[in-house]
Design an enzyme around this catalytic site. Sequence first.
Site, PDB file in Angstrom:
ATOM      1  N   GLY A  10      71.417   6.461 -34.763  1.00 33.25           N
ATOM      2  CA  GLY A  10      70.398   6.854 -33.737  1.00 33.25           C
ATOM      3  C   GLY A  10      70.701   7.456 -32.654  1.00 33.25           C
ATOM      4  CG  ASP A  11      72.941   8.597 -28.884  1.00 33.39           C
ATOM      5  OD1 ASP A  11      72.734   9.755 -28.653  1.00 33.39           O
ATOM      6  OD2 ASP A  11      73.311   8.025 -27.685  1.00 33.39           O
ATOM      7  CG  LEU A  12      76.336   9.760 -35.743  1.00 33.58           C
ATOM      8  CD1 LEU A  12      77.310   8.361 -35.325  1.00 33.58           C
ATOM      9  CD2 LEU A  12      76.231   9.854 -37.188  1.00 33.58           C
TER      10      LEU A  12
END
Length: 261
Positions: free
Chosen positions: A166-168
């Site tokens: 999700g926040d890669l």
Amino acid sequence: MSVVKHRRPEAPHALPMEAAGLVWLAEAESSGGTRIARARMVGDDLHVDRVIEARPTPERAEALGRSLAHLHAAGAEWHCCPPPGAPEPWEVGSSRTPLSGQVVGDGGWGEAWAATALRPVLDRSRSRFGVDDQRLLDHVIDRMAAGDFDVPQPALVRGPVARLHGDLWAGNVLWSDVDTGAVLIDPHAQGGHAETDLAMLDLFGAPHLERVFAAYDEVSPVAEGWRERLPMQQLQPLLVHTLLFGGGYARQAVAVARRLA
């Protein structure tokens, strides 16, 4: 040794949600998913075990690509769902938009993503855009909500929803001498489309990114045209950065929207 992250009064649920996401993502390790940092809540603080880092190499990049495909394949219940145990109001899409009890599960990816991760951020950042650019962005989000950009998940993802970090972005990938090539930290874990994570890796760049992508695609072939879809998947983080910082991020978001209109 641990890194201690302290509770922020303006975001009281952020650390418990991160802790829940780390546990959920780590469940995929037994089936080949990327190694996830170990952490635990101690009171209001999150203690994250330190990772012994190594330099990025082509071999580690390939291991990351393969393991990321298996992480996504672990699946999720619905698009934009939070990890089990996440406190309410939970947030999706790294938008910092609280959604108390809201579930968007009956439609496709585009419908859920537009409603929970794109439109709320655009509404909060409209002052950063001119009137014509707002209309353009609204039109593109409407197209997304209508399913115009929906495509199948990569081959290993058996259901309609992938399990996402999700926040890669590259800063959340700690290269390490582990079998998966890296350890992932600081997730905003959720259900969604696997291409969202791939696009985030691409947006700000990562070492040996082509090796990551090639290994991923070899293990879990991605739907045709996925590279051309990366900018579309980058619209959401560009809007988030526009909200936070303005400037060039707004211009990038508009440029992406023009290509999608």
